[in-house]
Scaffold this motif. Structure first.
Motif, PDB file in Angstrom:
ATOM      1  N   ASN A   1       0.817  -1.211   0.000  1.00  0.00           N
ATOM      2  CA  ASN A   1       0.000   0.000   0.000  1.00  0.00           C
ATOM      3  C   ASN A   1       0.851   1.262   0.000  1.00  0.00           C
ATOM      4  OD1 ASN A   1      -2.253  -1.594   0.011  1.00  0.00           O
ATOM      5  ND2 ASN A   1      -2.967  -1.017   2.056  1.00  0.00           N
ATOM      6  N   THR A   2       1.966   1.217   0.714  1.00  0.00           N
ATOM      7  CA  THR A   2       2.878   2.372   0.740  1.00  0.00           C
ATOM      8  C   THR A   2       3.475   2.619  -0.637  1.00  0.00           C
ATOM      9  OG1 THR A   2       3.437   1.993   3.072  1.00  0.00           O
ATOM     10  CG2 THR A   2       4.983   3.302   1.777  1.00  0.00           C
ATOM     11  N   ILE A   3       3.847   1.539  -1.329  1.00  0.00           N
ATOM     12  CA  ILE A   3       4.395   1.664  -2.685  1.00  0.00           C
ATOM     13  C   ILE A   3       3.372   2.328  -3.609  1.00  0.00           C
ATOM     14  CG2 ILE A   3       5.103   0.371  -4.740  1.00  0.00           C
ATOM     15  CD1 ILE A   3       6.316  -1.737  -2.821  1.00  0.00           C
ATOM     16  N   ILE A   4       2.129   1.864  -3.526  1.00  0.00           N
ATOM     17  CA  ILE A   4       1.072   2.394  -4.398  1.00  0.00           C
ATOM     18  C   ILE A   4       0.749   3.842  -4.050  1.00  0.00           C
ATOM     19  CG2 ILE A   4      -1.362   2.154  -5.036  1.00  0.00           C
ATOM     20  CD1 ILE A   4      -1.003  -0.898  -4.560  1.00  0.00           C
ATOM     21  N   GLU A   5       0.599   4.125  -2.764  1.00  0.00           N
ATOM     22  CA  GLU A   5       0.215   5.472  -2.333  1.00  0.00           C
ATOM     23  C   GLU A   5       1.312   6.496  -2.621  1.00  0.00           C
ATOM     24  OE1 GLU A   5      -0.753   4.898   1.733  1.00  0.00           O
ATOM     25  OE2 GLU A   5      -2.502   3.644   1.293  1.00  0.00           O
ATOM     26  N   SER A   6       2.566   6.098  -2.416  1.00  0.00           N
ATOM     27  CA  SER A   6       3.668   7.044  -2.645  1.00  0.00           C
ATOM     28  C   SER A   6       3.837   7.377  -4.120  1.00  0.00           C
ATOM     29  CB  SER A   6       4.974   6.478  -2.084  1.00  0.00           C
ATOM     30  OG  SER A   6       5.326   5.282  -2.758  1.00  0.00           O
ATOM     31  N   ALA A   7       3.362   6.487  -5.002  1.00  0.00           N
ATOM     32  CA  ALA A   7       3.453   6.744  -6.449  1.00  0.00           C
ATOM     33  C   ALA A   7       2.354   7.683  -6.916  1.00  0.00           C
ATOM     34  CB  ALA A   7       3.383   5.427  -7.223  1.00  0.00           C
ATOM     35  N   GLY A   8       1.313   7.843  -6.092  1.00  0.00           N
ATOM     36  CA  GLY A   8       0.237   8.760  -6.427  1.00  0.00           C
ATOM     37  C   GLY A   8      -0.560   8.343  -7.652  1.00  0.00           C
ATOM     38  N   ILE A   9      -0.709   7.042  -7.863  1.00  0.00           N
ATOM     39  CA  ILE A   9      -1.431   6.577  -9.045  1.00  0.00           C
ATOM     40  C   ILE A   9      -2.922   6.475  -8.757  1.00  0.00           C
ATOM     41  CG2 ILE A   9       0.556   5.371 -10.006  1.00  0.00           C
ATOM     42  CD1 ILE A   9      -0.572   2.768  -8.960  1.00  0.00           C
ATOM     43  N   ASP A  10      -3.726   6.723  -9.779  1.00  0.00           N
ATOM     44  CA  ASP A  10      -5.182   6.680  -9.642  1.00  0.00           C
ATOM     45  C   ASP A  10      -5.756   6.012 -10.878  1.00  0.00           C
ATOM     46  OD1 ASP A  10      -7.796   7.045  -8.935  1.00  0.00           O
ATOM     47  OD2 ASP A  10      -7.865   9.149  -9.544  1.00  0.00           O
ATOM     48  N   LEU A  11      -6.158   4.761 -10.752  1.00  0.00           N
ATOM     49  CA  LEU A  11      -6.650   4.000 -11.899  1.00  0.00           C
ATOM     50  C   LEU A  11      -7.351   2.738 -11.418  1.00  0.00           C
ATOM     51  CD1 LEU A  11      -3.659   2.154 -13.615  1.00  0.00           C
ATOM     52  CD2 LEU A  11      -3.681   2.866 -11.250  1.00  0.00           C
ATOM     53  N   ASN A  12      -7.963   2.009 -12.339  1.00  0.00           N
ATOM     54  CA  ASN A  12      -8.557   0.710 -12.006  1.00  0.00           C
ATOM     55  C   ASN A  12      -7.442  -0.304 -11.830  1.00  0.00           C
ATOM     56  OD1 ASN A  12     -11.296   1.476 -12.149  1.00  0.00           O
ATOM     57  ND2 ASN A  12     -11.227   1.392 -14.372  1.00  0.00           N
ATOM     58  N   MET A  13      -7.497  -1.038 -10.735  1.00  0.00           N
ATOM     59  CA  MET A  13      -6.384  -1.926 -10.430  1.00  0.00           C
ATOM     60  C   MET A  13      -6.877  -3.174  -9.706  1.00  0.00           C
ATOM     61  SD  MET A  13      -2.849  -0.765  -8.576  1.00  0.00           S
ATOM     62  CE  MET A  13      -3.738   0.049  -7.240  1.00  0.00           C
ATOM     63  N   GLY A  14      -6.285  -4.295 -10.047  1.00  0.00           N
ATOM     64  CA  GLY A  14      -6.549  -5.542  -9.351  1.00  0.00           C
ATOM     65  C   GLY A  14      -5.242  -6.269  -9.096  1.00  0.00           C
ATOM     66  N   ILE A  15      -4.996  -6.659  -7.858  1.00  0.00           N
ATOM     67  CA  ILE A  15      -3.727  -7.320  -7.501  1.00  0.00           C
ATOM     68  C   ILE A  15      -4.029  -8.554  -6.655  1.00  0.00           C
ATOM     69  CG2 ILE A  15      -1.493  -7.082  -6.334  1.00  0.00           C
ATOM     70  CD1 ILE A  15      -1.719  -4.065  -6.678  1.00  0.00           C
TER      71      ILE A  15
END
Length: 474
Positions: A44-58
């Motif tokens: 979550n830190t990796i995703i949040e720090s990148a500031g990305i906003d899109l549809n995502m499934g992991i």
């Protein structure tokens, strides 16, 4: 009564607004996050720090105990792009087997000859030339050279392929007779200052025409990028070269597809026969009656596993779709996308136990925007394959980090074979799925699907790389 009506109206409007808002809000289950608290915080830190906003499934799963290590939106259907080839490759290994060989045949009846295609995705000009030499040793004059591409149907483009895919390598048409990836290789370098650039091409064939309107320059003022385009709207094989090239530019290679792959292959074969001394009077589609023809020569391809390695490393769409159509071929019935997709869905349902009513497959390569899948479904496949008889073959097809001539050539270079994965990309789509050897969790299957961004894909690739690294080095 009249004094209370405005307040009542406001109340009604608020209720309507809330109902509309809630009906447009995805259910909470679509935002479910589960897994190891440590990994949840880290990823979550990796995703949040990148500031990305899109549809995502992991989804990330331990293959030792099937434990979910991390899952976010993992049941959401998204465009897989070329990660869809994971399904195609696994199904091909199951139905066609790793040692399947494609056959390209030469049939003869008196002075008539048939070039019969077997759906070989990796047929080379050199192999056609070898067949031409065999024919020329036996026949000096051919009345009619027929070509037979009926092992699969005549649909050259998949359902949901965009109408403006254009002349690019990745959108080459699909045919039962295919050669050189159904493309022309253009070798471009500067000409004399003020003149057109110099262009050589392969294969040499009269099937195409080139109109060179380019110009060699020595500065970048109002520079116009060099382009090689084909009139794909009119289904013509005329390539127009426009734009400018700097006089200091090194030799570059550009790949452009052709129209009508079967006729392209047959034309090249006719020219090779003539180069080897055999005259050919006519070129035509195959005759109806083949009973009087005998086999003169057969070219056997390398094994299907070799083609599968090419499929997954280079992300070759032509190979993927030929695999699909061949899986749909039945005796005298040509292979079709519909039958091939049905075979893949049958495999996923019966063997992998995926609910195929919840997956949308329109092609084998993932070029189609109609193809949709989820990280859950991809993980189900990867987990099943890892525990199946196809494990070693399947993993051998996947590139590792930094592998030359693969889609991971410039990614995860230091991680090397600790990651074996398939990329997937379309406009606004960037995905990665495969296997990781984690120092903490052992063998891991992972799927990261990202859809709906605008602009460069670099930050999304970076996030994917960081997630992979976090698992390798945790």
């Amino acid at each position: 009564m009249n004094q209370k009506s405005p307040q009542l109206l406001k109340t009604h409007l608020l209720i309507v607004f809330l109902m509309a808002f809630l009906s447009c809000t995805p259910p909470k289950s679509l935002f479910k996050i589960e897994g190891s608290p440590t990994l949840i915080r880290k990823i979550n830190t990796i995703i949040e720090s990148a500031g990305i906003d899109l549809n995502m499934g992991i989804k990330i799963v331990s293959l030792n105990d099937d434990k979910t290590l991390y899952a976010y939106n993992s049941q959401k259907l998204l465009m897989p792009a070329s990660t869809n080839k994971l399904y195609t490759c696994a199904a091909a290994l199951h139905f066609l087997k790793n040692d399947y060989k494609f056959q390209t045949k030469i049939l003869k009846n008196n002075k008539n000859v048939i070039l019969k295609g077997g759906g070989d995705p990796d047929l080379k000009i050199e192999k056609l030339d070898s067949l031409a030499m065999i024919v020329s040793k036996n026949i000096s004059k051919i009345d009619t050279l027929f070509f037979d591409d009926t092992m699969i149907d005549s649909m050259n483009y998949g359902e949901g392929w965009m109408w403006d895919e254009g002349p690019w390598w990745y959108a080459a048409p699909i045919g039962g007779l295919s050669v050189n990836d159904n493309c022309i290789d253009f070798y471009v370098k500067p000409g004399k200052l003020g003149n057109a650039c110099q262009i050589d091409y392969y294969p040499k064939t009269s099937y195409i025409k080139i109109e060179n309107h380019s110009r060699t320059v020595n500065d970048t003022i109002d520079f116009q990028k060099l382009k090689i385009e084909r009139d794909w709207v009119s289904n013509k094989n005329i390539f127009t070269v426009t734009g400018e090239i700097l006089d200091t530019t090194d030799l570059d290679t550009l790949y452009r597809n052709i129209y009508d792959p079967s006729l392209f292959t047959a034309t090249i074969f006719k020219e090779l026969l003539e180069d080897n001394g055999t005259k050919v009077r006519y070129l035509s589609k195959k005759p109806q009656d083949l009973s009087k023809y005998n086999t003169l020569a057969t070219h056997l391809s390398d094994s299907l596993l070799i083609s599968a390695i090419n499929l997954m490393n280079e992300s070759d769409n032509l190979t993927a779709e030929l695999f699909v159509k061949l899986m749909g071929a039945m005796d005298t019935i040509p292979g079709t996308w519909n039958n091939g997709i049905d075979s893949i869905k049958s495999f996923l349902s019966r063997e992998v136990e995926i609910d195929t009513s919840q997956i949308k497959l329109a092609d084998g390569s993932g070029v189609s925007r109609y193809t949709l899948t989820s990280s859950d479904q991809l993980i189900s496949l990867l987990t099943w394959v890892y525990k199946s008889q196809y494990k070693n073959d399947f993993i051998s097809t996947l590139p590792g980090g930094g592998w030359p001539k693969s889609t991971l050539e410039k990614r995860l270079v230091k991680e090397g074979d600790k990651v074996r994965a398939k990329t997937g990309g379309l406009s606004g789509v960037r995905n990665l799925a495969g296997y990781i050897e984690s120092s903490r969790y052992g063998p891991v299957a992972f799927s990261i699907l990202m859809n709906g961004y605008i602009g460069s894909s670099s930050k999304y690739r970076h996030v994917q790389n960081q997630i992979v690294k976090s698992l390798i080095y945790d």
